[in-house]
Design a protein around this motif. Structure first.
Motif, PDB file in Angstrom:
ATOM      1  N   ILE A  95      -2.329   4.608   6.645  1.00 57.03           N
ATOM      2  CA  ILE A  95      -2.133   3.155   6.485  1.00 57.03           C
ATOM      3  C   ILE A  95      -1.457   2.567   7.713  1.00 57.03           C
ATOM      4  N   SER A  96      -0.409   3.222   8.202  1.00 57.96           N
ATOM      5  CA  SER A  96       0.304   2.723   9.379  1.00 57.96           C
ATOM      6  C   SER A  96      -0.596   2.698  10.605  1.00 57.96           C
ATOM      7  N   LEU A  97      -1.424   3.730  10.748  1.00 59.10           N
ATOM      8  CA  LEU A  97      -2.340   3.785  11.883  1.00 59.10           C
ATOM      9  C   LEU A  97      -3.342   2.634  11.833  1.00 59.10           C
ATOM     10  N   LEU A  98      -3.871   2.360  10.648  1.00 56.87           N
ATOM     11  CA  LEU A  98      -4.823   1.253  10.498  1.00 56.87           C
ATOM     12  C   LEU A  98      -4.146  -0.096  10.786  1.00 56.87           C
ATOM     13  N   ILE A 122       7.443   9.895   9.406  1.00 56.41           N
ATOM     14  CA  ILE A 122       6.571  10.054  10.575  1.00 56.41           C
ATOM     15  C   ILE A 122       5.887   8.740  10.926  1.00 56.41           C
ATOM     16  N   SER A 123       5.414   8.027   9.890  1.00 51.65           N
ATOM     17  CA  SER A 123       4.759   6.740  10.155  1.00 51.65           C
ATOM     18  C   SER A 123       5.728   5.754  10.789  1.00 51.65           C
ATOM     19  N   LEU A 149       0.831  -1.212   0.000  1.00 53.74           N
ATOM     20  CA  LEU A 149       0.000   0.000   0.000  1.00 53.74           C
ATOM     21  C   LEU A 149       0.860   1.255   0.000  1.00 53.74           C
ATOM     22  N   PHE A 150       1.993   1.213   0.713  1.00 56.75           N
ATOM     23  CA  PHE A 150       2.931   2.331   0.670  1.00 56.75           C
ATOM     24  C   PHE A 150       3.408   2.578  -0.759  1.00 56.75           C
ATOM     25  N   LEU A 151       3.789   1.498  -1.445  1.00 57.95           N
ATOM     26  CA  LEU A 151       4.325   1.619  -2.798  1.00 57.95           C
ATOM     27  C   LEU A 151       3.286   2.113  -3.799  1.00 57.95           C
ATOM     28  N   LYS A 152       2.015   1.881  -3.482  1.00 61.64           N
ATOM     29  CA  LYS A 152       0.946   2.357  -4.369  1.00 61.64           C
ATOM     30  C   LYS A 152       0.611   3.833  -4.130  1.00 61.64           C
ATOM     31  N   GLY A 153       1.272   4.446  -3.151  1.00 61.12           N
ATOM     32  CA  GLY A 153       1.122   5.878  -2.937  1.00 61.12           C
ATOM     33  C   GLY A 153       0.070   6.285  -1.929  1.00 61.12           C
TER      34      GLY A 153
END
Length: 386
Positions: free
Chosen positions: A172-175, A248-249, A162-166
């Motif tokens: 995302i990290s929080l979820l 930050i994530s 998901l990171f790589l998809k932008g």
């Protein structure tokens, strides 16, 4: 509110199914045209290598015997280039185990050296850890291993793609952290008030860490490219990535494990106090939780410091060897980023303790208050009937 053993087993089986599903989900949809083999070094030719002090440069010729797969027992000679960088160069000796790569998309046989073969040692270490954990902790150890594998699969199969998809790294990290916190805490503690308190306390600590990270990342002038290989991602075509948000994530992702620990410690302690002293009120219960929190914070505050400084020991040694001024040192980009990591992460740890204690005081006292109200209503009803 407690679940019986069948429900607990159902949760474990459900997580096992999730693990299997995630394991077989491909992380990259493009077809991989490479095969990998374990091989052994039979002979080496170092005649083309030159040594300058401790640095070696040149071309090493390595004869390898493939040990597995369809090319088993096949012998090949490959070139190993030494560029003079010790952290990147691989100097092979006879008997070394090597991982090689075969390009199956090429008409000619195209092999190349990847690195030393380390999989067997890694598997042995993991199995040893798993056996010791289960022998010491029993069923809890099994659940801990399950939470361990779940965390790895969530990070590798869900978060990184998901990171790589932008997608926004912070969201995302929080979820991901929220889901992992839910799984790990309730898997170990069970679906009870103790688990609920630990979960709410941990999430509160993570949210605080995110807020503080956002507030201080800008005044610190930290560029996300300070992290290893982050700039390489941009050159690889992922120019849409926000490196600052990735940085930050990474702060609250790295501290989330310690936040879970401290919230669980306080929750378990408060739950034990409540079981031993059933008449204790919420104020006294919160005070007990805060006292436990003070003791835990005393050691946990340095946890992140030791974790991060261990990874950057050689960097600090390099600066000391160059006699870098301490004031200049703390303003250097790499050092400033680690200071931000350590202090913000510790900030979240420190505030998790009182938040968990307050949440625990209200939740554990809630049942008692309701029972008193029900008893009073029952007495009033009986009086009316009389």
């Amino acid at each position: 509110m407690k679940l019986n053993i069948n429900n607990e087993n159902f949760f474990v089986i459900f997580l096992l199914m999730i693990n299997v599903l995630l394991f077989y989900i491909p992380v990259n949809e493009t077809k991989n045209n490479y095969e990998y083999y374990k091989s052994e070094v039979i002979s080496v030719d170092n005649s083309e290598i030159q040594q300058f002090g401790i640095i070696k440069q040149g071309e090493q010729y390595v004869e390898l015997k493939i040990l597995n797969g369809e090319d088993k027992n096949k012998r090949i000679i490959l070139s190993n280039i030494l560029i003079g960088k010790m952290e990147l160069d691989k100097n092979f000796k006879i008997g070394d185990k090597v991982l090689i790569e075969k390009n199956t998309n090429s008409n000619s046989l195209n092999y190349s050296i990847v690195d030393f073969y380390r999989a067997d040692s890694q598997i042995l270490l993991i199995l040893s850890f798993s056996i010791i954990l289960i022998l010491i902790s029993g069923w809890t150890g099994v659940k801990s291993l399950l939470s361990f594998t779940t965390t790895i699969l969530f990070l590798w199969k869900i978060m990184i793609p998901l990171f790589l998809k932008g997608y926004n790294p912070i969201i995302i990290s929080l979820l991901i952290v929220s889901m992992l916190t839910f799984i790990i805490i309730f898997l170990v503690a069970g679906f009870n008030k103790k688990g609920l308190i630990a979960f709410l306390g941990a999430i509160s600590g993570v949210l605080i860490t995110i807020i503080i990270s956002e507030l201080f990342s800008r005044p610190f002038y930290i560029n996300g490219s300070v992290k290893p290989f982050s700039e390489t991602l941009l050159y690889s075509g992922y120019y849409m990535l926000d490196l600052n948000k990735l940085f930050i994530s990474g702060i609250f992702l790295a501290s989330s494990g310690a936040v879970m620990d401290i919230s669980m410690d306080i929750s378990a302690s408060m739950n034990e106090v409540k079981n031993k002293a059933k008449n204790i009120n919420s104020k006294e219960l919160i005070k007990s939780g805060l006292n436990v929190g003070k003791a835990v914070i005393g050691t946990m505050a340095t946890t992140l410091l030791l974790a991060y400084s261990g990874g950057y020991a050689t960097l600090l040694m390099a600066f000391m060897a160059k006699n870098t001024n301490e004031f200049a040192l703390i303003n250097i980009n790499y050092i400033s980023s680690e200071i931000l990591n350590i202090i913000v992460g510790s900030f979240g740890l420190v505030l998790t303790a009182p938040l968990t204690a307050i949440i625990g005081g209200f939740i554990l006292s809630f049942e008692k208050k309701n029972i008193i109200k029900i008893n009073k209503k029952a007495k009033n009803v009986s009086k009316l009937e009389l």
